[in-house]
Design an enzyme around this catalytic site. Structure first.
Site, short mmCIF file in Angstrom:
data_model
loop_
_atom_site.label_atom_id
_atom_site.label_comp_id
_atom_site.label_asym_id
_atom_site.label_seq_id
_atom_site.Cartn_x
_atom_site.Cartn_y
_atom_site.Cartn_z
N TYR A 61 45.05 37.33 44.16
CA TYR A 61 45.25 37.32 43.10
C TYR A 61 47.26 37.53 42.80
O TYR A 61 47.64 37.21 42.16
CB TYR A 61 45.98 39.12 43.22
N HIS A 105 40.60 42.87 29.46
CA HIS A 105 40.82 42.54 30.70
C HIS A 105 41.84 43.03 31.62
O HIS A 105 41.62 42.41 33.47
CB HIS A 105 39.93 41.10 30.94
N CYS A 162 46.65 52.80 42.09
CA CYS A 162 46.15 52.74 43.43
C CYS A 162 44.68 53.50 43.55
O CYS A 162 44.07 53.91 42.79
CB CYS A 162 46.60 53.79 43.47
N CYS A 199 50.20 52.43 47.91
CA CYS A 199 51.19 53.30 46.83
C CYS A 199 52.13 54.40 47.04
O CYS A 199 52.62 54.67 48.02
CB CYS A 199 50.08 54.15 45.85
N CYS A 213 51.20 58.52 47.19
CA CYS A 213 50.57 58.78 48.40
C CYS A 213 49.38 57.82 49.14
O CYS A 213 49.60 57.72 49.86
CB CYS A 213 48.79 59.18 46.95
N ASN A 270 39.04 25.20 20.39
CA ASN A 270 38.77 24.92 21.91
C ASN A 270 38.16 23.63 21.73
O ASN A 270 38.05 22.77 20.85
CB ASN A 270 37.08 25.45 21.45
P1 OAD Z 1 36.63 29.89 30.96
O1 OAD Z 1 37.36 29.15 31.70
O2 OAD Z 1 35.11 30.59 31.18
O3 OAD Z 1 36.87 28.71 29.21
C1 OAD Z 1 38.00 28.03 28.71
C2 OAD Z 1 38.11 27.93 27.63
O4 OAD Z 1 38.53 27.27 26.94
C3 OAD Z 1 36.59 26.56 27.40
O5 OAD Z 1 36.11 26.85 26.07
C4 OAD Z 1 37.57 26.05 27.68
O6 OAD Z 1 36.77 24.48 26.72
C5 OAD Z 1 38.47 26.11 26.16
N1 OAD Z 1 39.92 25.08 26.78
C6 OAD Z 1 40.34 24.91 27.61
N2 OAD Z 1 41.60 24.50 27.32
C7 OAD Z 1 42.27 24.33 25.74
C8 OAD Z 1 42.99 24.08 24.79
N3 OAD Z 1 43.61 23.79 25.58
N4 OAD Z 1 42.47 24.37 23.75
C9 OAD Z 1 41.81 25.15 23.22
N5 OAD Z 1 41.57 25.33 24.64
C10 OAD Z 1 40.98 24.25 25.42
O7 OAD Z 1 37.89 31.10 29.94
P2 OAD Z 1 37.33 32.49 29.38
O8 OAD Z 1 36.32 32.33 27.95
O9 OAD Z 1 38.90 32.93 28.95
O10 OAD Z 1 36.93 37.14 32.98
O11 OAD Z 1 36.68 33.44 30.49
C11 OAD Z 1 36.83 34.93 30.08
C12 OAD Z 1 36.01 35.26 31.33
O12 OAD Z 1 36.31 35.12 32.93
C13 OAD Z 1 37.93 35.53 31.78
O13 OAD Z 1 38.72 36.65 31.03
C14 OAD Z 1 37.92 36.31 33.49
C15 OAD Z 1 36.64 35.17 33.42
O14 OAD Z 1 35.75 35.76 34.57
C16 OAD Z 1 37.70 38.22 34.46
O15 OAD Z 1 38.36 37.87 35.02
C17 OAD Z 1 37.59 39.24 34.24
#
Ligand code: OAD
Length: 247
Positions: free
Chosen positions: A69, A121, A129, A149, A152, A215
């Site tokens: 992170y 998310h 903490c 923290c 605490c 997308n």
């Molecule tokens: P993903 O990495 O699963 O998907 C990213 C999407 O963005 C894909 O469908 C790509 O085709 C698209 N993409 C990439 N570049 C782009 C661009 N320039 N313009 C438009 N589209 C583009 O990411 P998320 O769907 O956000 O959760 O993933 C969902 C969750 O999975 C995240 O919030 C995270 C992850 O694990 C947690 O951390 C809880």
């Protein structure tokens, strides 16, 4: 040619809409230089979620999780919002009933100037903490290996939702409400595989909204929505909001 027609169609819908909801995912920040999770160079192609993004992983090895992170905090601190983020700021100014639901924890929407944002998310710039549950904002990049923290002394964790954890109930309800009551929903840069966020687009569609997806590629939802625009959000979103007039 078809793409231009689709853009016009979305613009017309946005023009008429009172309530606009937007759902964003990692793809909207890709053009800022933030890696997405899935796809060729995706984070989850290089690292295992079970090592870095579950409560069990944090119990087992908090050093490793914080290292991951802190790397992301550093990376994100050094990038800027892109034209797609700014297009949504413009849209919000034009539409009083605007709500932005994001799965991203990078904070780039807020940095760009978006106001009505639901970070379902969580947020990389907030820490919680593990003992007293105090939530605080922390934008320092150089965190100690294991931050504690101030109140605490308990171990802090990133205030993000990990796999196997529930979303904040109130945030999720607000997102569902936005999906079910909007006239238009834009679904931008999400692979639409992580629930419950993924189902918001279908809920909006089922409730009668016009739903457009932007997308780089088609997704599992594409066949079920009104329009799928294939291309980079940083190029397409500004074209949709540029000349949308205020109500
Ligand atoms: P993903 O990495 O699963 O998907 C990213 C999407 O963005 C894909 O469908 C790509 O085709 C698209 N993409 C990439 N570049 C782009 C661009 N320039 N313009 C438009 N589209 C583009 O990411 P998320 O769907 O956000 O959760 O993933 C969902 C969750 O999975 C995240 O919030 C995270 C992850 O694990 C947690 O951390 C809880």
């Amino acid at each position: 040619m078809n793409r231009n027609k689709d853009i016009q169609r979305i613009r017309r819908r946005l023009e008429k809409a009172e309530k606009v909801a937007v759902l964003t995912g990692a793809g909207i920040s890709a053009e800022s230089g933030v890696p997405t999770f899935r796809g060729q160079d995706g984070i989850w192609k290089q690292y295992r979620t079970t090592d870095l993004a579950t409560p069990r992983a944090f119990e087992r090895n908090p050093w490793l999780v914080w290292e991951f992170y802190n790397w992301r905090r550093q990376l994100i601190a050094n990038v800027q919002p892109n034209p797609a983020h700014y297009a949504l700021v413009t849209l919000e100014k034009q539409k009083p009933g605007f709500i932005l639901v994001t799965q991203n924890v990078d904070g780039l929407h807020t940095r760009a100037g978006s106001k009505n944002v639901l970070e379902i998310h969580g947020c990389l710039w907030e820490v919680r903490c593990t003992r007293c549950h105090t939530l605080s904002r922390n934008e320092k990049i150089e965190l100690p290996d294991l931050p504690t923290c101030e109140r605490c002394g308990g171990l802090l964790r990133p205030h993000v939702v990990w796999f196997g954890e529930s979303l904040d109930y109130q945030l999720l309800n607000a997102a569902i409400e936005a999906a079910q009551s909007c006239d238009v929903m834009l679904v931008v840069g999400t692979s639409a595989v992580v629930q419950p966020a993924a189902s918001l687009a279908l809920q909006a569609k089922a409730a009668g909204a016009f739903v457009a997806e932007i997308n780089l590629e088609r997704t599992v939802h594409s066949g079920h929505l009104d329009v799928t625009l294939v291309g980079p959000a940083g190029k397409l979103l500004p074209q949709m909001v540029q000349v949308v007039s205020t109500q």
